[in-house]
Scaffold this motif. Structure first.
Motif, short mmCIF file in Angstrom:
data_model
loop_
_atom_site.label_atom_id
_atom_site.label_comp_id
_atom_site.label_asym_id
_atom_site.label_seq_id
_atom_site.Cartn_x
_atom_site.Cartn_y
_atom_site.Cartn_z
N ILE A 1 0.83 -1.05 -0.07
CA ILE A 1 -0.14 0.13 0.02
C ILE A 1 0.87 1.38 0.02
O ILE A 1 1.65 1.44 0.86
CB ILE A 1 -0.96 0.00 1.10
CG1 ILE A 1 -1.91 -1.08 1.25
CG2 ILE A 1 -1.76 1.34 1.29
CD1 ILE A 1 -2.79 -1.30 2.35
N VAL A 2 0.67 2.15 -1.11
CA VAL A 2 1.75 3.06 -1.27
C VAL A 2 0.84 4.41 -0.79
O VAL A 2 1.43 5.73 -0.87
CB VAL A 2 2.08 3.40 -2.52
CG1 VAL A 2 2.94 2.48 -3.05
CG2 VAL A 2 1.25 3.71 -3.58
N LYS A 3 -0.46 4.48 -0.56
CA LYS A 3 -1.16 5.61 -0.18
C LYS A 3 -1.79 5.43 1.36
O LYS A 3 -2.21 4.37 1.72
CB LYS A 3 -2.36 5.77 -0.97
CG LYS A 3 -2.22 5.96 -2.47
CD LYS A 3 -1.63 7.51 -2.63
CE LYS A 3 -1.70 8.00 -4.21
NZ LYS A 3 -2.95 7.80 -4.79
N THR A 4 -1.65 6.49 2.06
CA THR A 4 -2.16 6.23 3.54
C THR A 4 -3.37 6.88 3.64
O THR A 4 -4.09 6.49 4.70
CB THR A 4 -0.80 7.04 4.45
OG1 THR A 4 -0.97 8.51 4.19
CG2 THR A 4 0.43 6.54 4.08
N HIS A 5 -4.03 7.48 2.90
CA HIS A 5 -5.38 7.91 3.01
C HIS A 5 -6.08 7.43 1.24
O HIS A 5 -5.36 7.38 0.56
CB HIS A 5 -5.46 9.45 3.24
CG HIS A 5 -4.79 9.61 4.69
ND1 HIS A 5 -3.70 9.94 5.03
CD2 HIS A 5 -5.80 10.04 5.64
CE1 HIS A 5 -3.69 10.15 6.05
NE2 HIS A 5 -4.97 10.44 6.60
N LEU A 6 -7.40 7.46 1.83
CA LEU A 6 -7.96 7.12 0.61
C LEU A 6 -8.55 8.58 0.12
O LEU A 6 -9.51 8.96 0.04
CB LEU A 6 -9.42 6.12 0.80
CG LEU A 6 -10.23 5.80 -0.50
CD1 LEU A 6 -9.36 4.91 -1.32
CD2 LEU A 6 -11.52 5.27 0.17
N ASP A 7 -7.65 9.24 -0.57
CA ASP A 7 -7.81 10.64 -0.99
C ASP A 7 -7.57 10.84 -2.63
O ASP A 7 -6.77 9.96 -3.00
CB ASP A 7 -7.23 11.48 -0.21
CG ASP A 7 -5.79 11.51 -0.19
OD1 ASP A 7 -5.12 10.50 -0.97
OD2 ASP A 7 -5.39 12.03 0.65
N GLY A 8 -8.12 11.75 -3.02
CA GLY A 8 -7.80 12.13 -4.33
C GLY A 8 -8.67 11.31 -5.58
O GLY A 8 -8.68 11.76 -6.56
N LEU A 9 -9.89 10.79 -5.12
CA LEU A 9 -10.63 10.03 -5.95
C LEU A 9 -11.72 11.16 -6.21
O LEU A 9 -12.01 12.02 -5.47
CB LEU A 9 -11.33 9.04 -5.27
CG LEU A 9 -10.25 7.78 -4.91
CD1 LEU A 9 -10.99 6.67 -4.16
CD2 LEU A 9 -9.48 7.33 -6.08
N GLU A 10 -12.25 11.04 -7.39
CA GLU A 10 -13.46 11.82 -7.90
C GLU A 10 -14.83 11.48 -7.02
O GLU A 10 -15.46 12.26 -6.61
CB GLU A 10 -13.67 11.61 -9.43
CG GLU A 10 -14.78 12.41 -9.89
CD GLU A 10 -15.05 12.39 -11.37
OE1 GLU A 10 -15.95 12.76 -11.69
OE2 GLU A 10 -14.10 11.85 -12.22
N ASN A 11 -14.89 10.03 -6.86
CA ASN A 11 -16.08 9.78 -5.87
C ASN A 11 -15.48 8.73 -4.74
O ASN A 11 -14.31 8.32 -4.95
CB ASN A 11 -16.84 8.88 -6.87
CG ASN A 11 -17.61 9.69 -7.73
OD1 ASN A 11 -18.43 10.58 -7.55
ND2 ASN A 11 -17.29 9.26 -8.93
N TYR A 12 -16.11 8.66 -3.78
CA TYR A 12 -15.78 7.84 -2.74
C TYR A 12 -16.75 6.91 -2.28
O TYR A 12 -17.96 6.97 -2.67
CB TYR A 12 -15.44 8.81 -1.23
CG TYR A 12 -14.44 9.64 -1.47
CD1 TYR A 12 -12.99 9.24 -1.24
CD2 TYR A 12 -14.41 11.15 -1.85
CE1 TYR A 12 -11.92 9.90 -1.37
CE2 TYR A 12 -13.43 11.88 -1.94
CZ TYR A 12 -11.96 11.24 -1.66
OH TYR A 12 -11.16 12.11 -1.97
#
Length: 395
Positions: free
Chosen positions: A360-371
């Motif tokens: 896992i290289v992202k520590t947050h589920l961010d940057g998505l257009e939708n969640y």
């Protein structure tokens, strides 16, 4: 012998010709009674389709000879055959309609014909398929532009070939995910994809052809949706056209329900999920075919993971899903990590493995257009605490 097909006057001779066709087979019959494979008109008898020209020519031989020697008439034999057969009460269909309704009716006639040609195993021969032009290529999408351009200038998708070896897990009794063609003929690939989308938009069925050794399985199919980034068509099987096309993400248009609507079927020791293909398409439409935790963007490596699993009565709503690479999907289902519902931070168990060990290289589920929906994230988070015995420790 020279014949004038307009001298055909005996309906019983036509029935004898049909019986002879069924007895010897199409190829042998055509070798004897027809020249060339340019048929555009078909005699429909029961649910079966026959070359009108070949049947009329054979029927002429089966009826008593005329009292006068007929004059040879080689001009426009096919149209004369049509007229003669119709005058005797038979139905003749055009294999080259010029309207959408005509094309739809023609495809339904093809489906009835192929259904009538099935053997005891439900299969047909490649010749059965090609004789009515349900498929005519080598692989991938069959547009038959020479014929369908009379209905639409750019052609219309007719057949989809599935070899049975590529992506076998993406086909079930209810539908399939069908991958766009990707060859070195890029312009042709794009044209075939657009022709298939056009067929879907005007509610035309297509034929899903699967290889079964030297036989073919044919299913009446409908292109129900698509996702261009992952290059996928969603195809459903059955007699009715879909009520709406899944051509873009519409997951936010309906109220979210965390429970229900998943269907499972058990066959022997195997449990299948008939709507898994649709769920995957809608997850890809909402988020894209990219794993947001590892940045892997190879669609073939990405799976649609449930937050609340279908085994726990989780919904098929895309907001209850997330695209994950196959390895992280396994780790997620094993409760090795979770997504905090409010901060969307990626958390791992105190005993590991670590984010780095999981890839896992992202520590947050961010940057998505939708969640994903918060209710789905919260359900999974509580389950993760419970499975890892962290709820009581936290208290």
């Amino acid at each position: 012998m020279s014949i004038n097909i307009r001298e055909l006057t005996d309906a019983s001779a036509v029935l004898k010709a049909i019986a002879k066709h069924d007895e010897v087979g199409r190829q042998a019959f055509h070798d004897r009674y027809d020249s060339g494979e340019t048929d555009q008109h078909y005699l429909q008898h029961g649910d079966r389709l026959y070359s009108a020209k070949a049947i009329a020519g054979a029927a002429y031989d089966f009826q008593p000879p005329p009292t006068n020697t007929p004059e040879t008439d080689s001009s426009n034999v096919e149209s004369h055959a049509d007229a003669a057969l119709r005058s005797l009460g038979f139905t003749v269909l055009s294999g080259r309609p010029t309207t959408i309704d005509g094309e739809r009716n023609w495809r339904q006639a093809i489906w009835k014909h192929l259904s009538a040609c099935r053997d005891v195993d439900g299969l047909v021969t490649p010749d059965d398929v090609r004789s009515v032009r349900a498929y005519g290529g080598q692989q991938g999408i069959w547009v038959d532009k020479a014929r369908t351009k009379h209905v639409h200038p750019h052609g219309l998708g007719v057949g989809l070939k599935h070899t049975g070896t590529d992506y076998p897990d993406e086909v079930n009794d209810e539908g399939a995910l069908y991958h766009y063609p990707t060859t070195d003929r890029r312009g042709q690939d794009e044209a075939e994809v657009e022709a298939t989308k056009t067929a879907a938009k005007v509610k035309l069925p297509v034929f899903m052809i699967s290889e079964q050794g030297n036989r073919r399985s044919v299913r009446l199919a409908w292109v129900t949706g698509w996702e261009d980034r992952s290059k996928l068509f969603f195809v459903t099987f059955g007699p009715e056209a879909p009520t709406r096309l899944l051509d873009k993400d519409r997951s936010d248009e309906q109220p979210f329900e965390l429970e229900g609507s998943r269907r499972r079927r058990r066959t022997g020791t195997v449990t299948t999920r008939p709507d898994q293909a649709r769920f995957k398409l809608e997850v890809f439409q909402r988020y894209g075919p990219v794993c947001p935790l590892s940045d892997i963007a190879v669609p073939e490596m990405i799976e649609a993971a449930h937050l609340r699993p279908d085994a726990d009565n989780g919904t098929s709503d895309a907001r209850n899903g997330l695209p994950l690479n196959a390895a992280l999907h396994r780790a997620f289902d094993a409760h090795l990590f979770v997504i905090q519902p409010d901060t969307r931070e990626i958390l791992v168990r105190p005993q590991g493995p670590s984010l780095a060990q999981l890839g896992i290289v992202k520590t947050h589920l961010d940057g998505l257009e939708n969640y994903p929906h918060r209710d789905a994230l919260a359900w999974r988070y509580e389950k993760w605490l419970e499975k890892n015995k962290l709820a009581s420790a936290k208290a």
